[in-house]
Write a protein that holds these residues in place. Structure first.
Motif, short mmCIF file in Angstrom:
data_model
loop_
_atom_site.label_atom_id
_atom_site.label_comp_id
_atom_site.label_asym_id
_atom_site.label_seq_id
_atom_site.Cartn_x
_atom_site.Cartn_y
_atom_site.Cartn_z
N THR A 275 0.77 -1.13 -0.02
CA THR A 275 0.00 0.02 -0.12
C THR A 275 0.93 1.29 0.18
O THR A 275 0.28 2.21 -0.47
N GLY A 276 2.06 1.17 0.37
CA GLY A 276 3.01 2.50 0.50
C GLY A 276 2.75 3.03 1.72
O GLY A 276 3.25 4.24 1.92
N LEU A 277 2.22 2.43 2.66
CA LEU A 277 2.06 3.03 3.86
C LEU A 277 2.89 2.64 4.88
O LEU A 277 3.94 2.05 4.62
N THR A 278 3.11 3.47 6.19
CA THR A 278 4.22 3.21 6.93
C THR A 278 3.63 2.04 7.77
O THR A 278 2.60 1.68 7.75
N THR A 279 4.89 1.31 8.63
CA THR A 279 4.18 0.24 9.29
C THR A 279 3.13 0.46 10.23
O THR A 279 2.30 -0.28 10.35
N GLY A 280 3.26 1.73 10.97
CA GLY A 280 2.35 2.05 11.70
C GLY A 280 0.94 2.32 11.50
O GLY A 280 -0.30 2.07 11.61
N VAL B 15 1.69 0.69 -13.29
CA VAL B 15 1.82 0.29 -11.83
C VAL B 15 3.45 0.25 -11.44
O VAL B 15 3.81 1.02 -10.28
N GLU B 16 4.40 -0.10 -12.26
CA GLU B 16 5.66 0.04 -11.79
C GLU B 16 6.23 1.54 -11.67
O GLU B 16 6.88 1.93 -10.92
N LEU B 17 5.66 2.50 -12.53
CA LEU B 17 6.25 3.79 -12.56
C LEU B 17 5.49 4.49 -11.39
O LEU B 17 6.21 5.33 -10.68
N SER B 18 4.40 4.04 -11.14
CA SER B 18 3.53 4.61 -9.80
C SER B 18 4.47 4.37 -8.63
O SER B 18 4.60 5.16 -7.75
N ALA B 19 4.70 3.17 -8.40
CA ALA B 19 5.52 2.80 -7.51
C ALA B 19 6.83 3.63 -7.15
O ALA B 19 7.38 4.20 -5.85
N VAL B 20 7.55 4.06 -8.17
CA VAL B 20 8.87 4.78 -8.27
C VAL B 20 8.32 6.10 -7.95
O VAL B 20 8.96 6.90 -7.06
N ARG C 152 7.60 10.39 -1.48
CA ARG C 152 7.63 10.32 0.09
C ARG C 152 8.94 10.49 0.62
O ARG C 152 9.12 10.68 1.76
N SER C 153 10.03 10.24 -0.38
CA SER C 153 11.40 10.21 0.25
C SER C 153 11.85 11.76 0.14
O SER C 153 12.82 12.13 0.67
N GLY C 154 11.05 12.75 -0.47
CA GLY C 154 11.41 14.10 -0.64
C GLY C 154 12.35 14.49 -1.81
O GLY C 154 12.73 15.48 -1.94
N ALA C 155 12.64 13.29 -2.64
CA ALA C 155 13.42 13.29 -3.76
C ALA C 155 12.71 14.31 -4.88
O ALA C 155 13.55 14.87 -5.86
N PHE C 156 11.39 14.44 -4.77
CA PHE C 156 10.85 15.17 -5.70
C PHE C 156 10.71 16.73 -5.55
O PHE C 156 10.37 17.36 -6.33
N ALA D 44 -2.98 12.03 -8.89
CA ALA D 44 -2.84 10.60 -9.39
C ALA D 44 -3.73 9.55 -8.66
O ALA D 44 -3.90 8.47 -9.23
N GLY D 45 -4.46 10.04 -7.49
CA GLY D 45 -5.37 8.92 -6.91
C GLY D 45 -4.66 7.70 -6.30
O GLY D 45 -5.26 6.81 -6.36
N VAL D 46 -3.54 8.05 -5.94
CA VAL D 46 -2.79 6.76 -5.40
C VAL D 46 -3.13 6.76 -4.04
O VAL D 46 -3.49 7.52 -3.30
N ILE D 47 -2.75 5.51 -3.67
CA ILE D 47 -2.99 5.15 -2.00
C ILE D 47 -2.29 6.06 -1.19
O ILE D 47 -0.89 6.11 -1.42
N GLY D 48 -2.55 6.82 -0.31
CA GLY D 48 -1.98 7.71 0.58
C GLY D 48 -1.73 7.13 1.96
O GLY D 48 -2.28 6.08 2.45
N ASP D 49 -0.79 7.78 2.46
CA ASP D 49 -0.44 7.63 3.98
C ASP D 49 -1.25 8.30 4.93
O ASP D 49 -0.72 9.43 5.39
#
Length: 204
Positions: free
Chosen positions: A67-72, A145-150, A156-160, A179-184
């Motif tokens: 999901t791209g969420l944190t563990t918490g 799907v692959e590009l969305s993950a990247v 989330r890493s701040g690289a953007f 993008a309508g992606v799953i958010g944290d």
């Protein structure tokens, strides 16, 4: 292999980008409507969708990865789904120290039946496509799907972010929403999800 640039290609790319944005927005709204119908948070619905594609019970770490969420946040998501009756926690048979998350068959069967009713006309969309065209569409979806993950990882890493920081962060947030992606949803989103996870929910 890169294609040659032409006025017609530029025109088609502009049209494609516009339709892609409409498609993503339409799916995000559709996902919200399904979640509302089921009494679930939109992220919870997508988690159930992804869990249904896994062959075996998974760890919360795996859910965070999917999901791209944190563990918490993934833990709170599982809490909500467990309260709603869609999943259960169980000990790993091979390692009793590990806790696995397994779907509840009856509830997942209900969810599957709901999706079959909802998507009854889905297959008819592809009736006019040849096998090579279907292969092309499948390949396109895999690549998105692959590009969305990247892109999610970059956001989330701040690289953007731009060198200025704030403007880049705001732009990244806008791209994520568009993008309508799953958010944290670690803050307000999680609270809303816990509130929404009442009786039964719906939506892949």
């Amino acid at each position: 292999m890169p294609q040659k640039t032409s006025a017609r290609r530029d025109e088609l790319m502009t049209e494609l980008q516009g339709e892609a944005r409409r498609s993503m927005a339409a799916y995000a709204l559709f996902n919200q409507a399904v979640a509302d119908h089921l009494g679930l948070h939109p992220t919870d619905v997508q988690c159930l969708n992804l869990l249904s594609l896994e062959r075996d019970p998974v760890t919360i770490g795996r859910i965070a990865e999917l999901t791209g969420l944190t563990t918490g946040s993934a833990t709170r998501l599982v809490d909500r789904l467990e309260r709603a009756g869609y999943v259960r926690r169980e000990r790993d048979a091979a390692d009793r120290r590990r806790v696995m998350v397994a779907p509840e068959p009856e509830r997942m069967a209900e969810l599957g039946a709901f999706w079959r009713r909802l998507n009854g006309t889905w297959a008819t969309l592809f009736d006019g496509y040849s096998e090579p065209e279907l292969a092309l569409l499948t390949g396109y979806m895999r690549r998105t799907v692959e590009l969305s993950a990247v892109q999610i990882e970059r956001l989330r890493s701040g690289a953007f972010e731009e060198p200025g920081g704030a403007a880049g962060a705001a732009g990244a947030a806008g791209d994520k929403d568009a993008a309508g992606v799953i958010g944290d949803e670690e803050a307000a989103g999680d609270a809303g999800g816990e509130k929404a996870a009442g009786p039964a929910g719906k939506r892949p």
